[in-house]
Design an enzyme around this catalytic site. Structure first.
Site, PDB file in Angstrom:
ATOM      1  N   ASP B  25       0.448  -0.992  -0.017  1.00 18.68           N
ATOM      2  CA  ASP B  25       0.355  -0.165   0.139  1.00 18.68           C
ATOM      3  C   ASP B  25       1.155   1.193   0.007  1.00 18.68           C
ATOM      4  O   ASP B  25       1.517   1.515   1.093  1.00 18.68           O
ATOM      5  CB  ASP B  25      -0.923   0.149   1.038  1.00 18.68           C
ATOM      6  CG  ASP B  25      -2.028   1.193   1.531  1.00 18.68           C
ATOM      7  OD1 ASP B  25      -1.673   2.243   0.875  1.00 18.68           O
ATOM      8  OD2 ASP B  25      -2.207   1.021   1.855  1.00 18.68           O
ATOM      9  N   LYS B  87       3.142  11.179  -2.933  1.00 20.42           N
ATOM     10  CA  LYS B  87       1.711  10.519  -3.747  1.00 20.42           C
ATOM     11  C   LYS B  87       1.033  11.603  -5.220  1.00 20.42           C
ATOM     12  O   LYS B  87       0.637  11.795  -5.899  1.00 20.42           O
ATOM     13  CB  LYS B  87       1.038   9.479  -2.803  1.00 20.42           C
ATOM     14  CG  LYS B  87      -0.160   9.181  -3.952  1.00 20.42           C
ATOM     15  CD  LYS B  87      -0.565   7.842  -2.941  1.00 20.42           C
ATOM     16  CE  LYS B  87      -1.711   6.658  -3.540  1.00 20.42           C
ATOM     17  NZ  LYS B  87      -2.510   6.264  -1.948  1.00 20.42           N
ATOM     18  N   GLU B 189      -7.227   0.320  -4.588  1.00 12.56           N
ATOM     19  CA  GLU B 189      -7.607   0.526  -3.071  1.00 12.56           C
ATOM     20  C   GLU B 189      -8.576  -0.049  -2.738  1.00 12.56           C
ATOM     21  O   GLU B 189      -8.676  -1.579  -1.155  1.00 12.56           O
ATOM     22  CB  GLU B 189      -6.918   2.331  -2.619  1.00 12.56           C
ATOM     23  CG  GLU B 189      -5.748   1.856  -2.801  1.00 12.56           C
ATOM     24  CD  GLU B 189      -4.874   3.460  -2.354  1.00 12.56           C
ATOM     25  OE1 GLU B 189      -5.348   4.438  -2.252  1.00 12.56           O
ATOM     26  OE2 GLU B 189      -3.405   3.459  -2.737  1.00 12.56           O
ATOM     27  N   ASP B 211     -13.285   5.377   1.666  1.00 12.12           N
ATOM     28  CA  ASP B 211     -11.810   4.900   1.071  1.00 12.12           C
ATOM     29  C   ASP B 211     -11.124   6.408   1.636  1.00 12.12           C
ATOM     30  O   ASP B 211     -10.765   7.177  -0.058  1.00 12.12           O
ATOM     31  CB  ASP B 211     -10.999   3.874   0.576  1.00 12.12           C
ATOM     32  CG  ASP B 211      -9.754   3.778   0.499  1.00 12.12           C
ATOM     33  OD1 ASP B 211      -9.043   4.704   1.388  1.00 12.12           O
ATOM     34  OD2 ASP B 211      -9.087   3.625  -0.400  1.00 12.12           O
TER      35      ASP B 211
END
Lengths: 175, 631
Positions: B25, B87, B189, B211
């Site tokens: 992850d 990211k 994800e 999420d």
């Protein structure tokens, strides 16, 4: 790929008709994906990966086509050599055209008023109309075998799908 | 019978041996690595017992690169060379970064033509792209996994936000390759979270995965049935996350300080970093407490001492919570489901610990969200399960994921309008073709501009790639027929080809947008990172070529023995000839020739592989027919 498996109905072991068992369609779609999905061939040879990709792609396309009633009807007509959306195939009864204009006006009004409940209501109305066209199609395709009338009803269904998509898009922009 | 094979030492694992695979992850704030051990998915810890690796990379004065907690501890002291939340910049151009004023980095546009697009960050170690910085995080996790598992990883599944576009996915894959990881699959994800959750709870029905990570928001709706995880719809915001809550608190604190401080001078980059850290700590503290104190001294000597209550946090961030509900409603509409159809709502991402987020989700779905799996770990746990399956380790669950493309893909047509070729939420893999024609008489070339997004105007969508199809025979406007085919693979990555129908002129592009790195750039970087001598590399290449030759020979031989009857004797003979040829070539020392012979054998078996695939599908369906009769 053999021609038998290029036929979407045969691919899912379903009879070639409008009224299909959608639960069996779903179940067989999952079975085919379970056998052919690229995830099953990550460590396989390039040839096997290619075959997997082709079949998984075909079954996704076939599933999408048979799951949606307008696309299913259009596909059935193609099997009978009729292109429902050809430029030459423009005939629609006047009352339907009037009805369609009315829906479009309602859509524009609701959009201008930023009225999401009204859009939802219109969407619901159109889905109800679509369901009655679908039962007509089941009769025309599977019993009467009247493909000329089926073409007209299919075109109506495609129109309704388009208006529905526009309603969804309008809701999306307002939301 | 085929001869028994003995592998090169350390090269190939015996088929029955457990292959080491990991799920990673790669998060905005924290990253994790997990693996399946003795049938259980487990997050791997570092030497200090930490499961979470802060996604922070620091380039130190002595030239080393530090990742994780140690780097995080230095972020206020050395803000320009300590990169956090990288990211957010993956697959992005400078123009995409709207809040540059609050980010303590010096951004640079790399080259001129390859787009005022490739974003780079100036550090003391030179210009670094987000791909390179992310690769440092991945290297650290790879190292952790290999140390803990005691062997080299066969491959890894890397998770990406479902709402990542093609450029962001490609950048992630590049980062993994740069870190020396074999990417088994890019996995969304929320889908990973659903796997961990669904398998753990043996769930069936429709589930929502909400999420909210450090920098991205995803919502996916899945149908779970007998080990098949079918994504019905996904939506989200790839620039909304826990970071935005920190930023709101930071602004609020600054306002408070300004109210009581005359002549408040501009903040240094270190101060900004320090205050953002304090803001994050206050946010986390307020999950279980009524008030949080923000206390620190800035570099200009000013003391910051502000108290933030839980109610105030709700007040200043409620608009962010509301912002997540719009994508949620869109996903529900796309899935064609109503609230009553939902069996459960799973919360993922550290930010979902905030009570007002849970309340908002509960109010919308009219049911209490599920939080029985650690929201920080659930994605990595699910990725590890999928990695284990993909690596070929036996799995009794017969798990299958059917994911979708999150955003529509299309082409620019006349007038700057978008013609969608693949609609969002189409199940992967998918191939779609559409015909286009010329605009002018005698037009001999056509510019193909590939875009991604939902809007009607090209200018409102993300530009992915441009290429030109040349050599169209001169014809009247509208007479040429150019067939453009879009293919999206199981990783969600796109390739596009165009073909003029009458002449067969073709052009093809793997959509490797200017955001990613070119194949050559990656090769150069990998070369630079290998210290081994040229001879070692050659020996390794030869050994690898022989291993793949051996693998394909044995698998094709076994397939012929089992299913040879599916094809004609002549076809069988043609394949056997290629096998013999490969066997002869593999005995010599030319790695390139061996690889070519492997390709030739692969090519020779394409029709056979397709026939076997069709046969196994027919078999799967006929099994079902018998079952349905019994019902």
């Amino acid at each position: 790929m053999s021609s038998a498996q290029n036929d979407y109905f045969q691919l899912f072991a379903l009879p070639e008709q409008f009224d299909i068992d959608t639960r069996l369609l779903e179940a067989n779609f999952r079975k085919i994906q379970s056998t052919s999905h690229p995830d099953r061939f990550v460590t396989a040879s390039a040839a096997e990966k290619l075959a997997s990709m082709q079949l998984a792609t075909l079954s996704n396309e076939a599933y999408g086509t048979l799951k949606n009633t307008a696309r299913r009807a259009k596909y059935l007509l193609e099997k009978h050599g009729i292109d429902a959306v050809a430029d030459t195939n423009t005939a629609l009864p006047m009352d339907f055209l009037m009805q369609q204009m009315e829906w479009r006006e309602q859509l524009e009004d609701a959009k201008t008023a930023k009225d999401i409940p009204a859009l939802d209501q219109l969407h619901h109305e159109l889905r109800t109309e679509a369901r009655s066209l679908e039962s007509e199609l089941a009769d025309l395709f599977d019993h009467a075998k009247d493909y000329a009338t089926a073409t007209e009803v299919t075109r109506k269904l495609i129109f309704i799908d388009k208006v529905c998509a526009d309603i969804q898009q309008a809701i999306e922009y307002l939301d | 019978m085929a001869l028994l094979q003995i592998s090169e030492p350390g090269m190939s694992a015996a088929p029955h041996q457990h292959k080491l695979a990991a799920g990673i992850d790669l998060g905005t704030t924290n990253s994790l690595v997990a693996t399946v051990r003795s049938g259980m998915s487990t997050v791997l810890q570092d030497d200090h017992g930490h499961a979470l690796l802060p996604s922070v990379v620091r380039y130190t004065p002595d030239g080393t690169v530090i990742v994780g907690h140690e780097a995080q501890a230095q972020q206020s002291a050395d803000p320009n060379n300590t990169i956090v939340s990288v990211k957010r910049f993956m697959g992005r151009s400078i123009n995409d970064i709207t809040d540059r004023a609050h980010i303590p980095y010096k951004f640079v546009s790399a080259s001129e033509d390859l787009a005022a697009k490739v974003l780079q960050i100036e550090t003391r170690a030179g210009l670094k792209s987000p791909v390179e910085i992310s690769a440092e995080i991945l290297k650290s996790l790879k190292h952790r996994a290999e140390k803990s598992l005691g062997g080299e990883l066969v491959g890894a599944v890397i998770t990406v936000p479902a709402y990542f576009d093609d450029a962001q996915r490609q950048a992630t894959k590049d980062a993994a390759r740069l870190a020396g990881l074999n990417v088994l699959r890019l996995l969304n994800e929320p889908t990973a979270a659903a796997v961990a959750y669904g398998l753990d709870n043996a769930s069936e029905g429709n589930f929502v995965i909400y999420d909210l990570g450090g920098g991205t928001f995803d919502v996916s709706i899945l149908h779970l049935s007998k080990g098949v995880f079918e994504v019905l719809a996904t939506n989200g915001d790839s620039a909304l996350g826990g970071d935005d809550f920190d930023h709101r608190i930071y602004c609020w604190v600054l306002d408070k300080v300004r109210e009581v401080t005359a002549n408040f001078s501009p903040l240094t980059e270190g101060d900004t970093r320090l205050l953002l850290t304090k803001a994050r700590q206050a946010k986390e503290w307020l999950t279980d407490n009524f008030e949080a104190q923000v206390l620190c001294r800035l570099s200009n000597g000013i003391l910051v001492d502000v108290t933030l209550t839980a109610d105030q946090l709700v007040e200043i961030t409620q608009h962010l919570v509301i912002k997540t509900l719009s994508p949620t409603r869109k996903a529900m509409r796309d899935a064609n489901l109503s609230i009553s159809d939902i069996s459960g709502v799973v919360m993922v991402g550290g930010a979902t610990r905030m009570p007002h987020i849970r309340q908002a989700v509960e109010a919308y779905f009219q049911q209490e969200p599920l939080t029985n799996l650690d929201p920080d770990k659930v994605v990595a746990l699910g990725a590890a399960i999928q990695a284990n399956v993909l690596a070929g380790n036996k799995n009794d669950d017969d798990l299958l994921l059917l994911d979708v493309t999150p955003l529509s893909l299309g082409l620019e047509t006349m007038g700057g309008l978008v013609e969608k070729v693949i609609h969002r939420n189409s199940t992967l893999p998918i191939a779609r073709a559409q015909e286009f024609t010329t605009y002018k008489d005698g037009q001999t070339a056509m510019s193909i501009h590939v875009v991604q997004g939902e809007r009607e105007l090209v200018s409102d969508c993300r530009s992915l790639a441009r290429f030109v199809l040349r050599g169209i025979p001169p014809m009247a406007a509208g007479a040429a027929r150019i067939r453009v085919t879009f293919t999206v693979d199981a990783d969600g990555l796109l390739s596009v080809s165009a073909r003029e129908q009458s002449t067969g002129v073709e052009a093809h592009i793997e959509v490797k947008p200017s955001y990613g790195l070119s194949e050559n750039e990656i090769t150069d970087m990998l070369k630079a990172s290998f210290s081994s001598a040229e001879d070692d590399k050659k020996a390794r290449m030869l050994a690898e070529a022989r291993v793949s030759a051996g693998a394909i020979i044995s698998s094709v031989t076994a397939a012929l023995a089992a299913d040879g009857s599916l094809i004609s004797e002549a076809e069988q003979h043609a394949i056997k000839t290629e096998i013999d040829r490969l066997q002869t070539i593999a005995a010599a020392d030319d790695a390139t020739a061996i690889n070519q012979a492997v390709d030739a054998l692969n090519h020779a078996t394409e029709a056979f592989a397709a026939a076997r695939m069709n046969a196994s599908v027919s078999q799967a369906l006929s099994g079902k027919a018998i079952n349905s009769l019994e019902m």
